[in-house]
Design a protein around this motif. Structure first.
Motif: not given
Lengths: 248, 260
Positions: A141-150
């Motif tokens: 989920m953290q990776k996906r949040v990071g992707l959303a931020r990117a």
């Protein structure tokens, strides 16, 4: 287009980049592969100006990277960090909308939150995640949040640093598919560094093999298996024997 | 050892020390220029005010009250040797306001705030959050460092002022309840004896010590090496540097205020 021309970088006696030459055409997805410690992350950080090369030049759309307005330059980029690099003290939605809450791209808070929730949805996360803290989320989920931020500010160029490291195969597949979809959907130029060959085949238009601080081979992903390059062959087949020393 | 080798080693150490001083000085200058230059981050500043000021109050109050009480007992016992027990209110007041209040509050802030800032920023560096800030077009010096140093500059003098008052109150409590001093006379002696310069010096010292404490925390956090060991080393070094600098600055400021 991103062009790296004869880039050198050393940390003390450790010469990490030793004349790196690489071109990434606009709108394409380049994946840089190579063993651990071969300078993949350093190359990526040199483009962003997080690390200053000792010599050589880097151009983005024909202009020297870092020249001119730095904020405007960085506003063109989005980056997914290896560990997510989410800000612990901020809830998820503020992490995603970080760029939209301050600086040149500042929007009203409600609008920024709505965009953050939309980006979270785009990466497969429900709106109720928005108000949680990063520490309350799983690694995937953290990776996906990071992707959303990117992707929150819809950048022209997106960098992915080891996007699937530490994830299980299913979550890795989800992240790979998301990256591919988003890059195609946004028409962005993408530069990914990884040593996960599944990611390479899922994400790449082109592949570059980095070893000993130089690009040993580069070409379309379809030609990777028949490259005839001994370094690339050893790497993609995971063989201990070959020109790349197993103990570095 | 060859005397030339020894000389060379001493020279290298001196150069390394000077280089460190130079790096800290440049960092401090950069901090102050970034404090003045927009964008400003009021939310970060408010959070730092809370962390450094409000949440440090209990430890400052406890340190001050026990120190004030102990000081009263010491002065009474020491003064008894030459029939000078009556000077307890005056010496407690001057000792707390000029010296012990600012120094002890400064050292408690170094222990509590410097370590916390260094560990937080070092962890952010190790987990690439500082790099993430840069890629999100945010200057870490403006977003992380300037608000913390400004908050310390503003709040530590207030904490020192509160610490001075509580320390004097601690001395008063011990003197009145344990040593049979007259309450009204104790207060009158305290107020009569203190001069404006005593209070001003106390608050100015607080401003310096707060700035030093926060700057050292930020500097060592930003310079942190990799991994848990890097964070640990940054935290330890920041507290050591802050404590030594606070004591050295205290000596210089005491000289400036009271030796003229």
């Amino acid at each position: 287009m991103i062009k790296m021309d004869n880039v050198h970088k050393a940390f003390g006696d450790n010469r990490v980049l030793q004349g790196l030459n690489l071109e990434i055409p606009k709108g394409s997805s380049m994946v840089i592969i190579g063993g651990s410690g071969t300078g993949k992350s350093v190359a990526l950080k040199c483009v962003l100006g997080l690390i200053t090369p000792d010599s050589g030049e880097i151009f983005v759309d024909g202009k020297p990277a870092g020249a001119g307005d730095r904020d405007a330059f960085l506003a063109r980029f989005g980056m997914l960090f290896q560990g997510g690099a989410l800000f612990d003290s901020l809830p998820v939605w503020q992490n995603v909308a970080f760029r939209l809450l301050r600086g040149q791209l500042k929007r009203p808070v409600e609008e920024a939150r709505a965009i953050a929730i939309e980006k979270l949805r785009r990466v497969g996360l429900k709106p109720d995640v928005a108000d949680r803290l990063p520490a309350e989320l799983s690694g995937g989920m953290q990776k996906r949040v990071g992707l959303a931020r990117a992707i929150a500010a819809e950048p022209e160029i997106i960098f992915f640093d080891e996007p699937t490291t530490g994830l299980d195969p299913i979550m890795s597949g989800v992240i790979n598919d998301l990256i591919r979809e988003i890059v195609v959907e946004m028409g962005a130029t993408a530069m990914t560094i990884t040593h996960d060959m599944t990611s390479v085949r899922a994400i790449a238009d082109n592949v570059a093999m980095l070893h000993d601080g130089v690009i040993k081979w580069t070409g379309p992903v379809a030609e990777m298996d028949d490259s005839g390059d001994p370094y690339l062959d050893q790497f993609i087949h995971g063989r201990a024997e070959g020109p790349i020393e197993a103990v570095r | 050892m060859n005397p030339l080798d020894l000389l060379a080693r001493l020279g290298r150490m001196a150069l390394a020390a000077l280089a460190s001083i130079g790096r800290v000085a440049l960092f401090a200058i950069s901090t102050f220029t970034n404090m003045l230059r927009p964008p400003y981050y009021p939310r970060e500043f408010a959070l730092s005010l809370l962390q450094i000021g409000w949440l440090s109050l209990p430890v400052v109050a406890l340190t001050a009250v026990f120190t004030g009480g102990a000081l009263a007992l010491q002065i009474y016992a020491g003064g008894a040797r030459f029939n000078a027990e009556a000077v307890v209110p005056q010496i407690v007041a001057i000792g707390m306001v000029r010296e012990l209040g600012p120094v002890l509050v400064g050292l408690m802030i170094a222990a509590r705030v410097t370590s916390s800032i260094a560990a937080e920023i070092a962890t952010m560096k190790v987990t690439e959050q500082i790099d993430a800030l840069v890629t999100l077009s945010t200057n870490p010096m403006q977003y992380l460092v300037a608000p913390r140093v400004l908050a310390a500059l503003v709040t530590v003098p207030v904490l020192v002022g509160i610490g001075d008052i509580i320390g004097i109150a601690g001395g008063y409590t011990v003197a009145v309840h344990n040593l049979d001093f007259n309450a009204a006379a104790y207060l009158k002696n305290t107020v009569d004896f203190l001069e404006p310069l005593d209070v001003i010096s106390s608050l100015v010292k607080g401003a310096f010590f707060g700035t030093i404490a926060a700057t050292m925390g930020c500097y060592y956090g930003m310079q942190s090496g990799r991994g848990a060991q890097g964070v640990g080393r940054a935290t330890k070094s920041s507290v050591e540097a802050a404590a030594v600098l606070i004591l050295a600055t205290n000596f210089v400021l005491t000289g400036v205020f009271f030796s003229l």
